[in-house]
Design a protein around this motif. Structure first.
Motif, PDB file in Angstrom:
ATOM      1  N   ASP A 124      80.715  -5.919   1.823  1.00 40.23           N
ATOM      2  CA  ASP A 124      79.699  -6.451   0.896  1.00 40.23           C
ATOM      3  C   ASP A 124      78.298  -6.507   1.483  1.00 40.23           C
ATOM      4  O   ASP A 124      77.468  -7.313   1.060  1.00 40.23           O
ATOM      5  CB  ASP A 124      80.086  -7.853   0.403  1.00 40.23           C
ATOM      6  CG  ASP A 124      81.079  -7.805  -0.739  1.00 40.23           C
ATOM      7  OD1 ASP A 124      81.212  -6.739  -1.354  1.00 40.23           O
ATOM      8  OD2 ASP A 124      81.729  -8.837  -1.006  1.00 40.23           O
ATOM      9  N   GLY A 307      81.938 -12.208  -3.626  1.00 34.89           N
ATOM     10  CA  GLY A 307      81.335 -10.875  -3.519  1.00 34.89           C
ATOM     11  C   GLY A 307      80.254 -10.620  -4.547  1.00 34.89           C
ATOM     12  O   GLY A 307      79.277 -11.363  -4.658  1.00 34.89           O
ATOM     13  N   GLN A 308      80.429  -9.561  -5.337  1.00 29.63           N
ATOM     14  CA  GLN A 308      79.420  -9.162  -6.316  1.00 29.63           C
ATOM     15  C   GLN A 308      79.191 -10.230  -7.381  1.00 29.63           C
ATOM     16  O   GLN A 308      78.083 -10.380  -7.886  1.00 29.63           O
ATOM     17  CB  GLN A 308      79.834  -7.839  -6.973  1.00 29.63           C
ATOM     18  CG  GLN A 308      79.823  -6.651  -6.027  1.00 29.63           C
ATOM     19  CD  GLN A 308      78.436  -6.362  -5.481  1.00 29.63           C
ATOM     20  OE1 GLN A 308      77.441  -6.430  -6.198  1.00 29.63           O
ATOM     21  NE2 GLN A 308      78.362  -6.028  -4.205  1.00 29.63           N
ATOM     22  N   LYS A 336      84.520 -10.551   4.119  1.00 30.96           N
ATOM     23  CA  LYS A 336      83.323  -9.854   3.650  1.00 30.96           C
ATOM     24  C   LYS A 336      82.072 -10.594   4.104  1.00 30.96           C
ATOM     25  O   LYS A 336      81.302 -11.099   3.309  1.00 30.96           O
ATOM     26  CB  LYS A 336      83.361  -9.720   2.133  1.00 30.96           C
ATOM     27  CG  LYS A 336      84.587  -8.931   1.654  1.00 30.96           C
ATOM     28  CD  LYS A 336      84.588  -8.757   0.155  1.00 30.96           C
ATOM     29  CE  LYS A 336      85.786  -7.922  -0.293  1.00 30.96           C
ATOM     30  NZ  LYS A 336      85.816  -7.685  -1.731  1.00 30.96           N
ATOM     31  N   ILE A 339      78.139 -10.400   2.869  1.00 32.83           N
ATOM     32  CA  ILE A 339      77.480 -11.066   1.747  1.00 32.83           C
ATOM     33  C   ILE A 339      76.226 -11.789   2.225  1.00 32.83           C
ATOM     34  O   ILE A 339      75.269 -11.954   1.464  1.00 32.83           O
ATOM     35  CB  ILE A 339      78.454 -12.066   1.074  1.00 32.83           C
ATOM     36  CG1 ILE A 339      77.856 -12.651  -0.203  1.00 32.83           C
ATOM     37  CG2 ILE A 339      78.869 -13.164   2.041  1.00 32.83           C
ATOM     38  CD1 ILE A 339      77.689 -11.668  -1.314  1.00 32.83           C
TER      39      ILE A 339
END
Length: 377
Positions: A124, A307-308, A336, A339
């Motif tokens: 990420d 995440g997104q 991840k 981020i």
């Protein structure tokens, strides 16, 4: 005749003597009886003396009052960094150690560089930062060689996380006003918990704090915040469930101003971020607060595992209020770690605090160098 008179006289004398002896015996017996002693009132039995400092206070009903709750002493921010770094080192290995394994190869061919890009993208970091990092690594390793690949990778990752950003919490006001920290974010990200943990950080720094429970749409929010406050002796200003959040926030800041505290931290509603009503509400809360004192810090709480989705939340909240810092929670539960880079690039504001566990002091100031060192192990 004279003999008869003499006999009568003897009998009379004997009778008189017998009566005298009987009377004497009767009086002697009465005098020999002992009268009971007069009753003496008994003195009250004295209570055993209390040891100094152990006297049990009595309530109005005569019952012993409950002992006062002992306040917790939060851990100082500096001392918790080492522990949090160790925890981070054991969780986000996919990014740092995956990169280190690839970049340390004897031959850095195109397949290796593609592998490096894949590790970065799945962590990420984002397309733009990934391309920047790969280009920088290619250029440096082409010139310097990969004999000290770890040092090169560390320097480039630190540069990517950007150590030049100001990560200080703006918790002090001016002209006699308290610092006002507005905390926003969606439900489930750890927003109210983060408010309580930030209060602990400030108490550890010997600052006076008031909390404002302006998330009035969630029944448990005010109670949860009240529990956090009680543990460290921090007052919580709250209103009835469903009351106007802006009104509660205003009362909290007003109370803090009148009491002369250092910082007021305001928790806010965190319903679905795609509702325009929530965004308008947050804007109103900030405007109403600033009738009393300016907001010195607006922190957005994000769940690092989303995440997104976290980036989408960040964009929407930044349109409603001026975000000045990010709190990343649950960083230990996500591989991840990239981020951190992407959200800073997206909003142009620094990650200021990171949460790495469920403990009350598992929130610490973010350090780019410590973060990268933990990633690389």
């Amino acid at each position: 005749m004279s003999a008869l008179v003499l006999l009568i006289l003897v009998i009379a004398v004997a009778a008189i003597a017998l009566i005298g002896v009987s009377a004497a015996l009767l009086v002697g017996r009465r005098r020999g009886r002992t009268a009971p002693p007069p009753s003496v009132p008994s003195a009250p039995i004295p209570a055993p003396p209390q040891a100094t400092g152990e006297a049990a206070p009595q309530s109005s009903t005569g019952e012993a009052a409950a002992p006062a709750a002992t306040l917790e002493r939060p851990e100082a921010p500096a001392s918790r960094l080492v522990r949090l770094r160790q925890r981070l080192a054991g969780s986000n290995n996919a990014l740092g150690r995956g990169l280190l394994a690839l970049i340390s190869r004897d031959q850095l061919d195109e397949d290796t560089w593609e592998g490096i890009e894949d590790v970065l993208l799945t962590s990420d970091i984002g397309v733009g930062p990934t391309q920047e990092l790969v280009e920088s690594l290619r250029a440096r390793l082409r010139v310097e060689g990969n004999t000290d690949a770890r040092t090169v990778l560390r320097e480039e990752l630190v540069k990517l996380v950007d150590p030049t950003m100001d990560r200080r919490l703006q918790v002090s006001g001016a002209d006699g006003d308290p610092g006002v920290v507005l905390v926003v974010g969606v439900n489930g990200a750890g927003k109210t918990t983060s408010v309580g943990k930030i209060a602990r950080i400030l108490v550890a720094e010997e600052r006076t704090v008031i909390l404002g429970a302006a998330d009035t749409f969630r029944a448990a929010a005010a109670e949860q915040l009240g529990t956090w406050g009680e543990r460290v002796g921090v007052e919580v200003v709250r209103g009835p469930e469903g009351s106007d959040p802006a009104s509660v926030a205003f009362d909290a800041v007003k109370t803090g101003t009148e009491a002369g505290v250092d910082t007021v931290i305001v928790d806010t509603a965190g319903r679905l971020q795609n509702k325009a009503g929530l965004m308008d509400e947050l804007g109103k809360v900030k405007r109403v607060i600033e009738k009393t004192a300016p907001v010195t810090e607006t922190l957005l709480v994000l769940d690092a595992t989303t995440g997104q989705n976290g980036l989408i939340q960040a964009r929407v909240f930044s349109e409603a209020v001026n975000i000045t810092g990010i709190v990343l929670t649950k960083l230990d539960g996500s591989a991840k770690g990239g981020i951190v880079v992407q959200v800073q690039r997206e909003l142009g504001v620094p990650v200021k605090l990171v949460g790495l566990g469920e403990g009350p002091d598992d929130l610490a100031p973010f350090s780019p160098e410590a973060f990268v060192d933990a990633l690389l192990g």
